[in-house]
Write a protein that holds these residues in place. Structure first.
Motif, PDB file in Angstrom:
ATOM      1  N   LEU A   1       0.786  -1.332  -0.176  1.00  0.00           N
ATOM      2  CA  LEU A   1      -0.042  -0.037   0.119  1.00  0.00           C
ATOM      3  C   LEU A   1       0.673   1.223  -0.150  1.00  0.00           C
ATOM      4  N   VAL A   2       2.158   1.284   0.514  1.00  0.00           N
ATOM      5  CA  VAL A   2       2.846   2.482   0.629  1.00  0.00           C
ATOM      6  C   VAL A   2       3.829   2.606  -0.451  1.00  0.00           C
ATOM      7  N   GLU A   3       4.177   1.608  -1.086  1.00  0.00           N
ATOM      8  CA  GLU A   3       4.977   1.532  -2.111  1.00  0.00           C
ATOM      9  C   GLU A   3       4.773   2.240  -3.600  1.00  0.00           C
ATOM     10  N   SER A   4       3.677   2.178  -3.766  1.00  0.00           N
ATOM     11  CA  SER A   4       2.842   2.748  -5.089  1.00  0.00           C
ATOM     12  C   SER A   4       1.962   3.664  -5.325  1.00  0.00           C
ATOM     13  N   LEU A   5       2.151   4.594  -5.948  1.00  0.00           N
ATOM     14  CA  LEU A   5       0.988   5.540  -6.305  1.00  0.00           C
ATOM     15  C   LEU A   5      -0.099   5.157  -7.138  1.00  0.00           C
ATOM     16  N   ASP A   6       0.142   3.867  -7.841  1.00  0.00           N
ATOM     17  CA  ASP A   6      -1.088   3.152  -8.527  1.00  0.00           C
ATOM     18  C   ASP A   6      -1.803   2.672  -7.680  1.00  0.00           C
ATOM     19  N   TRP A   7      -2.719   3.314  -7.112  1.00  0.00           N
ATOM     20  CA  TRP A   7      -3.785   2.757  -6.039  1.00  0.00           C
ATOM     21  C   TRP A   7      -4.606   1.524  -6.472  1.00  0.00           C
ATOM     22  N   GLU A   8      -5.160   1.473  -7.688  1.00  0.00           N
ATOM     23  CA  GLU A   8      -5.880   0.637  -8.145  1.00  0.00           C
ATOM     24  C   GLU A   8      -5.159  -0.826  -8.284  1.00  0.00           C
ATOM     25  N   GLY A   9      -3.996  -0.627  -9.019  1.00  0.00           N
ATOM     26  CA  GLY A   9      -3.138  -1.753  -8.948  1.00  0.00           C
ATOM     27  C   GLY A   9      -2.824  -2.112  -7.706  1.00  0.00           C
ATOM     28  N   THR A  10      -2.377  -1.483  -6.785  1.00  0.00           N
ATOM     29  CA  THR A  10      -1.838  -1.830  -5.444  1.00  0.00           C
ATOM     30  C   THR A  10      -3.139  -2.449  -4.688  1.00  0.00           C
TER      31      THR A  10
ATOM     32  N   ALA B   1      -8.495   2.122   3.332  1.00  0.00           N
ATOM     33  CA  ALA B   1      -9.255   3.434   3.115  1.00  0.00           C
ATOM     34  C   ALA B   1      -8.283   4.649   2.978  1.00  0.00           C
ATOM     35  N   PHE B   2      -7.531   4.816   3.698  1.00  0.00           N
ATOM     36  CA  PHE B   2      -6.593   5.790   3.658  1.00  0.00           C
ATOM     37  C   PHE B   2      -6.002   5.881   2.332  1.00  0.00           C
ATOM     38  N   VAL B   3      -5.409   4.926   1.732  1.00  0.00           N
ATOM     39  CA  VAL B   3      -4.929   4.738   0.455  1.00  0.00           C
ATOM     40  C   VAL B   3      -5.943   5.130  -0.466  1.00  0.00           C
ATOM     41  N   VAL B   4      -7.279   4.612  -0.589  1.00  0.00           N
ATOM     42  CA  VAL B   4      -8.450   5.167  -1.443  1.00  0.00           C
ATOM     43  C   VAL B   4      -8.573   6.719  -1.296  1.00  0.00           C
ATOM     44  N   GLU B   5      -8.713   7.056  -0.095  1.00  0.00           N
ATOM     45  CA  GLU B   5      -8.928   8.526   0.047  1.00  0.00           C
ATOM     46  C   GLU B   5      -7.839   9.409  -0.249  1.00  0.00           C
ATOM     47  N   HIS B   6      -6.796   9.214  -0.094  1.00  0.00           N
ATOM     48  CA  HIS B   6      -5.259   9.624  -0.408  1.00  0.00           C
ATOM     49  C   HIS B   6      -5.630   9.873  -2.200  1.00  0.00           C
TER      50      HIS B   6
END
Length: 552
Positions: free
Chosen positions: A157-166, A308-313
Motif C-alpha cells: 500500500l505504501v510503495e506505489s502511487l498506482d492505487w488501483e493496481g496496489t 481506506a487511507f490509500v483510497v482517500e489519498h
C-alpha cells in the motif's frame, strides 16, 4: 469393543478398571491422543483427536496410513504412509516432538497440527505400540498468517502511487494467505459502489469471480454487504446460507455464479475515513470446516483502515490534479476571454478620448455606435463574471443554498424572456415560436431558471443565426418540461457527453466566443432544483434541449 477390552489373564478385572481410568483421563485431556499397537492399529483415542481428524479414526495399520492426508509446511508435499511421525516411531523407536504438518481432515477441514509420538516397550525393550499426541495450532498459525498478510499488504500500500493496481495486488495476496476469495468495492463519483477487484485463490474459479465483478452491492439494498457499507460496522458471518446468497445476488446470473463458488463463511469490513465510507472489503472462505475468528476480523479491520487511507489519498490526489489542470485551463481561457471585451472597450474609449482632446467631437451617429459597442462589451464582461461566480459557488457546494423557491408559471416565464431578448433576436435574424398555451407551474427559483433559459436562447442565436428558435413548455410525468430547439449544425454524440462539463467550448468559428461555462452552470442549476438538463441532437439537424423541473 476396543482392542484393550479383549479378555486377558485372571487379573483382567483390575486391568479393565485401569483402562476405564485411562479413558477417563484421555477424555479430559485438551489435546488429541491416540494409542496404537505395534502394527499401527488404533487401540484408544480421545474426542479431541477425533475432532482434529473430523471423525472416528479408521481401523488401519501402518501400510494403509496413506489414507491420512497431510502436507509438509513450506513445500506442500504430501506425506507418504511411512513418513508419518507415528510410523517412524513404530519403526525405529525414536520419539518425535512437535512436528508440524498441515492436514486435511476427513470432513474436508484444513488444519495445522503439531505431532508428538513416543514408543511403548515391554520389559524386554520390544516395541509393542506407541502413543501419539496431536495439538491443533490452526488458530495460532492463522493469526501468524494474518499478521504476515497485514505486514505485506501494508508494504504494497505504501510503495506505489498506482492505487488501483496496489489494491488488486492486496486482493491477490489475501487469497494466498487469508481467504479463498477477496473482493474490494470502492465508491464512485455517483455515490454507488463499484467493484474494483474480485480475486480467487484457485485459477479455475477466476472466471466465476470475473462474473461476480459485474455485480457490486447496490447501496440501500437488503444485501448484507450493503448493510455493512451503510451502517459502517464489520460483519463476521460464520455460515453463509442459501438465504444470504439470495439476498446478496443482484440477478439470476449473479446467484448462479455465487452458488458455483460455494462460499461458506465471510467477513466484510467497511472502508471508512472518519464518518465517510469510501468502499468495502470482503474476505470469503469456501474451505469446508474453516471459519473466521474475531481475531482475524480485527486484522481485517486494521487492513481496511489502511486501505481506506490509500483510497482517500488517491481521491484527494486526483482532485488536486484536476484542480491544478482546471486552474491552468481556466487561467488560459479566462485571460483570453476577459481580454477580448476589455480590449474592444478600451479601444472605443481611447478613440473617443483622442477625438475630444483634438477638439473633434464625434457625430451623434458615431457616438451612438460607440456607445452600443461599449454596452455590448460590458454586458459580455458582466455575463462572464456572473458565470465565474456561479462556478465558484458550485465548487464550494453553495449553489443549492442560494435557491429561493416559489411557484412559477414556466409558460409566462418563457414569454417574458423572449420579450426581453427581442432586440438581440432581431440582431441575430432569429424568429421565435413559443408553444406554451397552458400554464405549467413549477417550484423553482425564478431568477435561476431565467438564467438557464437565457443561456439556451443565447446559444440558439449564436449557433443558428437567421434560423427560427422554438420554445415549448408542457407537463411531463411528475415534472415540468421546458424545451428549446434550434436549427443549427447539431451536436455529435461524442460532444453531447462533454458540453455540460466545465470549460468545454464549441469547435469551429464559435470556439472563441465562450468561456465554456454556460451549459455547465445551467445543468448544475437544474440539478440543484432536483431536475435535469438534457440534449437530443443529430448533426445537421439542430439541437433540442430539455429542462426538467419539479412541479409546483
Amino acid at each position: 469393543m476396543s482392542q484393550l477390552d479383549r479378555p486377558g489373564p485372571p487379573e483382567a478385572a483390575a486391568l479393565l478398571a485401569e483402562r476405564e481410568h485411562l479413558r477417563a483421563l484421555l477424555r479430559l485431556m485438551p489435546v488429541g491422543v491416540f494409542i496404537v499397537d505395534a502394527r499401527g492399529w488404533p487401540l484408544e483415542s480421545n474426542p479431541v483427536a477425533e475432532s482434529i481428524w473430523g471423525g472416528p479414526l479408521p481401523r488401519v495399520g501402518l501400510e494403509e496410513y496413506g489414507i491420512y492426508e497431510g502436507y509438509w509446511p513450506g513445500n506442500s508435499r504430501r506425506l507418504e504412509a511411512h513418513e508419518w511421525a507415528l510410523a517412524r516411531t513404530l519403526r525405529d523407536g525414536h520419539p518425535v516432538v512437535n512436528e508440524e504438518v498441515d492436514i486435511v481432515a476427513f470432513d474436508g477441514a484444513r488444519r495445522t497440527v503439531l505431532h508428538s509420538t513416543t514408543a511403548l516397550k515391554n520389559p524386554q525393550g520390544t516395541i509393542v505400540g506407541a502413543v501419539a499426541v496431536k495439538v491443533d495450532i490452526t488458530p495460532h498459525r492463522q493469526a501468524e498468517h494474518a499478521e504476515a498478510f497485514l505486514s505485506e499488504a501494508t508494504r504494497l500500500l505504501v510503495e506505489s502511487l498506482d492505487w488501483e493496481g496496489t489494491l488488486r495486488a492486496v486482493a491477490r495476496l489475501a487469497t494466498r494467505q487469508l481467504a479463498d476469495y477477496c473482493i474490494i468495492d470502492v465508491v464512485g463519483e455517483d455515490g454507488e459502489l463499484h467493484r474494483l477487484v474480485a480475486a480467487a485463490r484457485e485459477p479455475k474459479h477466476q472466471p466465476l469471480m470475473n462474473e461476480v465483478l459485474r455485480f457490486p452491492p447496490k447501496v440501500g439494498s437488503p444485501s448484507p454487504l450493503s448493510r455493512v457499507f451503510h451502517e459502517g460496522r464489520p460483519l463476521l458471518l460464520p455460515d453463509i446460507t442459501p438465504e444470504v446468497l439470495s439476498m446478496t445476488a443482484r440477478s439470476p446470473e449473479h446467484l448462479r455464479a455465487l452458488e458455483q463458488l460455494g462460499p461458506r463463511a465471510c467477513m466484510a469490513v467497511p472502508l471508512s475515513v472518519g464518518a465517510r465510507r469510501v468502499g468495502l472489503l470482503d474476505f470469503i472462505l469456501a474451505t469446508p470446516g474453516r471459519s473466521y475468528t474475531e481475531r482475524e476480523l480485527k486484522y481485517a479491520e486494521e487492513l481496511a483502515r489502511r486501505v481506506a487511507f490509500v483510497v482517500e489519498h488517491a481521491r484527494l490526489y486526483r482532485e488536486a490534479e484536476q484542480a491544478v489542470e482546471a486552474r491552468d485551463e481556466f487561467v488560459a481561457i479566462a485571460t483570453h476571454e476577459l481580454r477580448t471585451p476589455l480590449s474592444a472597450l478600451s479601444l472605443q474609449l481611447t478613440a473617443l478620448q483622442r477625438a475630444v482632446d483634438a477638439g473633434r467631437m464625434p457625430t451623434e451617429d458615431k457616438l451612438r455606435r460607440s456607445l452600443v459597442t461599449a454596452r455590448r462589451q460590458t454586458e459580455r464582461l458582466e455575463q462572464l463574471v456572473k458565470h465565474l461566480l456561479d462556478v465558484s459557488r458550485i465548487s464550494t457546494g453553495r449553489m443549492e443554498l442560494e435557491l429561493e423557491l416559489e411557484d412559477v408559471d414556466l409558460a409566462e416565464l418563457v414569454r417574458w424572456v423572449v420579450v426581453r431578448f427581442e432586440e438581440k433576436l432581431a440582431e441575430a435574424g432569429c424568429t421565435t415560436v413559443v408553444r406554451a398555451d397552458a400554464p405549467v407551474v413549477a417550484k423553482v427559483d425564478r431568477l435561476r431558471v431565467e438564467q438557464v433559459v437565457m443561456n439556451l436562447l443565447s446559444n440558439a442565436m449564436k449557433y443558428a443565426p437567421g434560423q427560427p428558435v422554438e420554445l415549448h413548455v408542457e407537463r411531463g410525468e411528475g415534472m415540468a418540461v421546458l424545451g428549446v430547439r434550434d436549427s443549427g449544425p447539431g451536436i455529435t454524440l461524442e460532444a453531447q457527453a462533454r458540453i455540460f462539463e466545465r470549460y468545454q467550448r464549441a469547435s469551429g468559428k464559435h470556439s472563441r466566443e465562450s468561456l465554456g461555462l454556460g451549459l455547465y452552470v445551467a445543468r448544475r442549476i437544474a440539478r440543484a432544483h432536483g431536475g435535469e438538463l438534457k440534449v437530443e441532437s443529430t448533426p445537421g439537424q439542430g439541437a433540442h434541449f430539455f429542462l426538467h423541473l419539479p412541479l409546483g
